[in-house]
Each structure stands twice: as structure tokens, then as C-alpha cells.
Scaffold this motif. Structure first.
Motif, mmCIF file in Angstrom:
data_model
loop_
_atom_site.group_PDB
_atom_site.id
_atom_site.type_symbol
_atom_site.label_atom_id
_atom_site.label_comp_id
_atom_site.label_asym_id
_atom_site.label_seq_id
_atom_site.Cartn_x
_atom_site.Cartn_y
_atom_site.Cartn_z
ATOM 1 N N ARG A 27 -4.252 -3.329 3.451
ATOM 2 C CA ARG A 27 -5.765 -3.900 2.982
ATOM 3 C C ARG A 27 -5.737 -5.195 2.832
ATOM 4 N N TRP A 28 -4.600 -6.036 2.132
ATOM 5 C CA TRP A 28 -4.674 -7.270 1.948
ATOM 6 C C TRP A 28 -4.407 -7.967 3.343
ATOM 7 N N ALA A 29 -3.433 -7.539 3.908
ATOM 8 C CA ALA A 29 -3.342 -8.151 5.323
ATOM 9 C C ALA A 29 -4.409 -8.215 6.072
ATOM 10 N N GLU A 30 -5.227 -7.060 6.124
ATOM 11 C CA GLU A 30 -6.335 -6.894 7.290
ATOM 12 C C GLU A 30 -7.521 -7.408 6.833
ATOM 13 N N ALA A 31 -7.486 -7.835 5.403
ATOM 14 C CA ALA A 31 -8.652 -8.604 5.022
ATOM 15 C C ALA A 31 -8.469 -10.257 5.272
ATOM 16 N N SER A 38 -3.748 -10.823 14.974
ATOM 17 C CA SER A 38 -3.137 -9.482 14.629
ATOM 18 C C SER A 38 -1.941 -9.472 13.686
ATOM 19 N N VAL A 39 -1.898 -8.544 12.894
ATOM 20 C CA VAL A 39 -0.795 -8.411 11.899
ATOM 21 C C VAL A 39 0.746 -8.208 12.678
ATOM 22 N N LEU A 40 1.541 -9.063 12.593
ATOM 23 C CA LEU A 40 2.828 -8.903 13.112
ATOM 24 C C LEU A 40 3.847 -8.027 12.007
ATOM 25 N N HIS A 41 3.611 -8.610 10.959
ATOM 26 C CA HIS A 41 4.771 -8.033 9.906
ATOM 27 C C HIS A 41 4.095 -8.510 8.455
ATOM 28 N N ASN A 62 0.530 -13.177 -3.691
ATOM 29 C CA ASN A 62 1.061 -12.305 -4.656
ATOM 30 C C ASN A 62 -0.169 -11.285 -4.722
ATOM 31 N N VAL A 63 0.433 -10.046 -4.455
ATOM 32 C CA VAL A 63 -0.512 -8.851 -4.359
ATOM 33 C C VAL A 63 -0.260 -7.893 -5.395
ATOM 34 N N GLU A 64 -1.584 -7.588 -6.246
ATOM 35 C CA GLU A 64 -1.426 -6.494 -7.143
ATOM 36 C C GLU A 64 -1.192 -5.119 -6.550
ATOM 37 N N THR A 65 -0.201 -4.558 -7.305
ATOM 38 C CA THR A 65 -0.170 -3.126 -6.709
ATOM 39 C C THR A 65 0.008 -2.076 -7.998
ATOM 40 N N PRO A 66 -0.680 -1.017 -7.848
ATOM 41 C CA PRO A 66 -0.674 -0.003 -8.944
ATOM 42 C C PRO A 66 0.516 0.714 -8.857
ATOM 43 N N PRO A 67 1.269 1.074 -10.214
ATOM 44 C CA PRO A 67 2.716 1.469 -10.354
ATOM 45 C C PRO A 67 2.758 2.737 -9.478
ATOM 46 N N SER A 68 4.044 2.980 -8.840
ATOM 47 C CA SER A 68 4.504 4.087 -7.884
ATOM 48 C C SER A 68 5.737 4.390 -8.341
ATOM 49 N N PRO A 69 6.088 5.678 -8.690
ATOM 50 C CA PRO A 69 7.191 6.263 -8.942
ATOM 51 C C PRO A 69 8.519 6.284 -7.572
ATOM 52 N N THR A 70 7.844 5.894 -6.505
ATOM 53 C CA THR A 70 8.651 6.009 -5.326
ATOM 54 C C THR A 70 9.120 4.603 -4.757
ATOM 55 N N HIS A 111 3.464 -8.050 -6.325
ATOM 56 C CA HIS A 111 4.593 -8.473 -5.470
ATOM 57 C C HIS A 111 4.093 -9.407 -4.537
ATOM 58 N N HIS A 112 5.304 -10.260 -4.288
ATOM 59 C CA HIS A 112 5.255 -11.584 -3.569
ATOM 60 C C HIS A 112 5.366 -11.139 -2.074
#
Length: 410
Positions: free
Chosen positions: A358-362, A382-385, A309-317, A397-398
Motif C-alpha cells: 500500500r505504501w509503494a502504490e501510494a 510502476s513498482v519494480l521491487h 520507514n514503514v510501520e507494520t503491525p506485528p506478525s508471528p510469521t 521496517h526500513h
């Protein structure tokens, strides 16, 4: 349902009489019965008020499979439920009771699972079993259960009360896979359907897979049934989930291609066996990362599917689908709706959030360090997806990271 059977020529007069006295049951049609007669449905709770003139000869019969009226066929399940409850309570209906009737529920075979805030007002308790029998009838079920808050233990044990029926074992079908479990002892998350569909499409033919948090087989079964995995090691420490997983494997004819490791996956003794590892635990599967590194094949490596679960700041888009099965995600009929197959992918393709990257790379860097420390040589990750499964709470977000891990050859 009870019905009055009489000759066809008297049926219209009898119907007018019943309608005038408000005894006719509008849920069902008039039906022909043997002997050239017509049956008119009447309300069972008002049979004692029935007083017909002697010139209307008729008899009381019971019809096992009555034909619903056109109006009844147009009603949604939620409307049917409210109509039946109003009929049960008569003149005591109120706004408080209206608010207490559920707008959504989960269906598992012949069992409906109500939300925890359903039917909490005092008047409902006085109805006893009649309430749950009415709910079952209105929703076309045989058993009724009510969900409580998930217990704050490491196994996330559900608090579910069986209200009508003898046992909580149910069968649920997702993407052609039959899951069986006891709703009073095991969790089932319909909100993960998009990830189960994605897993089912992965190219796993001939692979050995380790599922570190198997549960009742949410991902174990798609890997076996649809993705073509040769063998799965399924780890689970909840004894009730272990029993459900065993039954589900048998139901789907794949029991011989899976070994269940009952107990804490952190103590798993396997090493150097897996082409692929699934880490389907939220809010974080981090405690399982060292185990995942140990079970990967040391000479060829493989792919990790890391849930978090990754915290994400609010985004209107960006708008992600809510947890499927919640009231906000239901259709007009009231039953919990499953996510669409491509919902998460469309949203992900539209905008990959920087916080996710950033979470995926860390995570990739951490896993690379664990593998190098374990094997004493360099590894490449390497990050595939990055898959967005659902929004779990406001701005949380999960996600699932597909991470390829390969040893660096000398």
C-alpha cells in the motif's frame, strides 16, 4: 611482555615457583630465546613481588611479539576483555562492573567504537588512561572511542568521544570498497550492507545518477565501483561528510566520475540529467521527491530508489534482521556482525506485507502526480521491487522502493 629468561634445565622449577606465587602470565607460552634459554612470561604488575632463590639464575627481558597460549587462543574477544579488566582491577571486581563491560562494539581498522553505556560506573573513571589502554590491548586495537546519543539535529551528528588516540579518522572496507571518515563527526551504518550489496549488482552501465543524500558515500561508491555508473552527482550538506566523501572517492580511484554538490539538496539546480536517482534518507525521503522528479531525464525518465520507514503491525510469521551492529546482532566474539548478503531478500520473498504494498502504490501515485505537474504531460510509474533492508524498531521496517518513471509518449 616481560619474561624471565633462564636455562632450559631450570625452566620447569622456575615455572612451578611462579605458578605457586601466581606470578605467571597464562596468556602466553614459554618461548625459546637466544643462548639456549627459555623465557617464562610474568605479570608486569606483580614484578615487584618477584623474589626468587639465588640458585635460579635468570634475567628480565621484554618480548615484543609473545606467542599466545592455547587457552588464550580459544578465548573470544569479549572473554579476553573481561580477563584483562579483572587483572587490572584485582580484588575490586563486582557484578556492577561486570554489567558495565560491553558485550559488543564496532571495529573500524585499528579503532574500536564502544556503545554509549560502556564503562559508566564510578570505579572505571579512577583508572584513567590505563582503562582504555587495557581495552585496546585486549581487543587488538590502537584507538578507543565511545558512542553517545545521536544529536537531534537535521544532520544526525554523532556524539562520539575519542578515549585513546590522536584522531578519529578510520578506514572501513565493505564489499571491496574503502570508506574513510572521522568517527567523531560522521555516522556509519553497517546495517545498510544488504542494500549496498544490492545496489552494487544493479545494471547501471553508462548511466548518470543523482544521489540526493550521499553522506560519506554509502551508495555513491557501490554505484560507481561495482554497478558501472558513468557519472554520479552526489549531494551532501554536512561538511564533515563532504570531506570524507572526497577522500573516499580518491581512495577508490573514482574521483573523476563524481561531482560533489555541497549544500542542501532541496536547492539543487540540476535538471533533466539523471537516469537514476537514489533517495537514501530515513525515516522519510519525501522532501526530496520534487527534486528527484526535476533531475530525471524529461524525455526518457528513469528509476527512483526511495527509502522510507514503514510501520507494520506485528506478525508471528515475519522476522526481519535487527539493526546490524546492535548487541542483539553480534556473534559470540562480541564484535558487530555484518548482515548476510541475501537476508532481506529471503524474508521479502517469503511474505510481502500488505502495508508495504500500500505504501509503494501510494508513493507511485504521488510521484506520478509530481511528474505530470512538473512537465505538463502524463507519466507512467510502476513498482519494480520493494526491498526490506532491516527492522529499525519494533514494527518499523526500513524499505526501499525501486520505482520506474516513464513519460507517456503522444
Amino acid at each position: 611482555v616481560p619474561a624471565l629468561a633462564t636455562e632450559r634445565r631450570l625452566a620447569q622449577r622456575l615455572r612451578e615457583c611462579l605458578e605457586e606465587e601466581r606470578l605467571l602470565d597464562g596468556r602466553y607460552q614459554l618461548q625459546r630465546v637466544p643462548g639456549g634459554r627459555v623465557a617464562l612470561p610474568v605479570l608486569e604488575e606483580k614484578l615487584s613481588q618477584l623474589c626468587l632463590p639465588p640458585e635460579m639464575p635468570c634475567e628480565l627481558v621484554r618480548i615484543q611479539d609473545p606467542v599466545p597460549s592455547r587457552a588464550a587462543r580459544r578465548r573470544t574477544p569479549a572473554q579476553k576483555l573481561r580477563d584483562e579488566l579483572r587483572r587490572l582491577l584485582g580484588g575490586t571486581w563486582s557484578e556492577e562492573l561486570e554489567r558495565d563491560v560491553p558485550h559488543a562494539w564496532q571495529r573500524h581498522g585499528d579503532l574500536v567504537l564502544l556503545s554509549e553505556d560502556s564503562f559508566k560506573a564510578a570505579p572505571w573513571e579512577r583508572l584513567g588512561s590505563a582503562l582504555w589502554e587495557t581495552v585496546a590491548l585486549a581487543l587488538g586495537a590502537r584507538r578507543v572511542a565511545r558512542r553517545g546519543r545521536v544529536m537531534p539535529d537535521e544532520m544526525r551528528t554523532p556524539s562520539v568521544t575519542l578515549l585513546l588516540g590522536q584522531h578519529g579518522w578510520v578506514e572501513h572496507v565493505d564489499n571491496g570498497i574503502r570508506y574513510t571518515f572521522d568517527v567523531t563527526k560522521c555516522m556509519f551504518s553497517p546495517g545498510n550492507i544488504t542494500e549496498k550489496l544490492r545496489v552494487a549488482s544493479l545494471p547501471c552501465s553508462g548511466e548518470i545518477l543523482v544521489d540526493l543524500y550521499a553522506g560519506i558515500g554509502y551508495f555513491t561508491l557501490p554505484f560507481l565501483v561495482h554497478a558501472g555508473a558513468a557519472f554520479v552527482h552526489a549531494c551532501e550538506w554536512n561538511s564533515h561528510a563532504v570531506e570524507a566523501l572526497h577522500r573516499t572517492l580518491v581512495l577508490n580511484g573514482v574521483r573523476d566520475r563524481c561531482h560533489i554538490h555541497a549544500g542542501d539538496s532541496r536547492q539543487l539546480q540540476l535538471r533533466d540529467v539523471a537516469d537514476r536517482v537514489n533517495l537514501g534518507l530515513i525515516p522519510s525521503s519525501e522532501e526530496g521527491w520534487p527534486v528527484a522528479c526535476r533531475v530525471l531525464k524529461k524525455d526518457t525518465g528513469g528509476v527512483l530508489h526511495i527509502h522510507h520507514n514503514v510501520e507494520t503491525p506485528p506478525s508471528p510469521t515475519l522476522v526481519l534482521p535487527a539493526e546490524r551492529g546492535s548487541p542483539e546482532a553480534t556473534g559470540s566474539g562480541g564484535e558487530a556482525q555484518h548482515p548476510t548478503e541475501d537476508g532481506g531478500k529471503q524474508i521479502l520473498g517469503a511474505r510481502l506485507r500488505p502495508e508495504w504494498q500500500r505504501w509503494a502504490e501510494a508513493t507511485a501515485t504521488r510521484i506520478q502526480g509530481l511528474l505530470a505537474e512538473l512537465h505538463g504531460r502524463l507519466w507512467h510509474t510502476s513498482v519494480l521491487h520493494i526491498e526490506a533492508v532491516k527492522s529499525y524498531a519494533p514494527h518499523v521496517h526500513h524499505l526501499v522502493l525501486d520505482l520506474e518513471c516513464r513519460p507517456v509518449l503522444p
